[in-house]
Design a protein around this motif. Structure first.
Motif, PDB file in Angstrom:
ATOM      1  N   GLY A  84      35.590 -17.644  -0.401  1.00  0.00           N
ATOM      2  CA  GLY A  84      34.981 -18.254  -1.670  1.00  0.00           C
ATOM      3  C   GLY A  84      34.631 -19.680  -1.828  1.00  0.00           C
ATOM      4  N   ASP A  85      35.509 -20.336  -0.786  1.00  0.00           N
ATOM      5  CA  ASP A  85      35.296 -21.902  -0.586  1.00  0.00           C
ATOM      6  C   ASP A  85      34.090 -22.069   0.360  1.00  0.00           C
ATOM      7  OD1 ASP A  85      37.533 -22.363  -1.788  1.00  0.00           O
ATOM      8  OD2 ASP A  85      38.821 -22.826  -0.211  1.00  0.00           O
ATOM      9  N   ALA A  89      30.743 -24.047  -0.833  1.00  0.00           N
ATOM     10  CA  ALA A  89      30.110 -25.018  -0.041  1.00  0.00           C
ATOM     11  C   ALA A  89      28.781 -24.669   0.396  1.00  0.00           C
ATOM     12  CB  ALA A  89      31.003 -25.049   1.350  1.00  0.00           C
ATOM     13  N   SER A  90      28.296 -23.348   0.627  1.00  0.00           N
ATOM     14  CA  SER A  90      27.164 -22.931   1.008  1.00  0.00           C
ATOM     15  C   SER A  90      26.129 -23.333  -0.266  1.00  0.00           C
ATOM     16  CB  SER A  90      26.960 -21.547   1.302  1.00  0.00           C
ATOM     17  OG  SER A  90      27.760 -21.040   2.776  1.00  0.00           O
ATOM     18  N   GLN A  91      26.922 -22.916  -1.414  1.00  0.00           N
ATOM     19  CA  GLN A  91      26.023 -22.930  -2.676  1.00  0.00           C
ATOM     20  C   GLN A  91      25.527 -24.234  -2.980  1.00  0.00           C
ATOM     21  OE1 GLN A  91      24.279 -20.732  -4.344  1.00  0.00           O
ATOM     22  NE2 GLN A  91      23.216 -21.964  -5.412  1.00  0.00           N
ATOM     23  N   GLN A  92      26.603 -25.216  -2.554  1.00  0.00           N
ATOM     24  CA  GLN A  92      26.338 -26.626  -3.004  1.00  0.00           C
ATOM     25  C   GLN A  92      25.274 -27.112  -1.769  1.00  0.00           C
ATOM     26  OE1 GLN A  92      30.280 -28.215  -2.486  1.00  0.00           O
ATOM     27  NE2 GLN A  92      30.832 -28.098  -4.523  1.00  0.00           N
TER      28      GLN A  92
END
Length: 163
Positions: A84-85, A89-92
């Protein structure tokens, strides 16, 4: 009379002997029954003991499996949290890339408009006698403003990329 007395005593002794024999046999039968019941209960106790040992072994095995399952659940929860983290981070990062790409496109378009306007101004200035000087000055100011906006946008983009 002695015979009668002896006979009566003999009969009484025989009756007593018969009674004692019957009572003894009754006690032997009851004793055999109790012994049989006792043996049956002893076997049941032994079987219950074996069943209890088996149940305790199964309980210990279930506890061990529960501990293993809880450890695995905890590990999976940690992995999920980590994923999830990483997803956050990937989405950000993807959001950042999208913003940068959009900003780069805006900067490129603004710089393109600036160079086009400068080319047009150069063309007007090469033939300045054909145009009103105030109009040329106004257009030159507009071109400067347009290029300043494009330059400022490019500076902001470069600063964002440097971070």
């Amino acid at each position: 009379m002695a015979i009668v007395l002896l006979s009566a005593l003999l009969l009484a002794a025989l009756a007593l002997a018969a009674y004692l024999l019957t009572t003894t046999r009754s006690w032997q039968d009851r004793s055999a029954e109790w012994e049989s019941v006792s043996r049956g209960l002893g076997e049941q106790v032994a079987q219950l003991g074996a069943d209890l040992d088996g149940a305790n072994a199964e309980l210990e095995s279930a506890r061990s499996q529960l501990t293993t399952a809880q450890d695995r659940i905890t590990a999976l929860a940690n992995e999920k949290a980590q994923l999830g983290d990483e997803n956050v981070a990937s989405q950000q990062y993807l959001d950042y890339q999208a913003r940068i790409s959009e900003a780069a496109g805006t900067v490129a378009a603004a710089l393109g408009q600036c160079t086009t306007a400068q080319d047009e101004l150069i063309g007007y200035l090469n033939n300045r006698d054909a145009y009103n000087p105030d109009d040329l000055a106004r257009f030159a100011t507009q071109v400067d403003d347009l290029c300043k906006v494009a330059t400022d946008a490019n500076t902001e983009l470069q600063q964002e990329l440097a971070q």
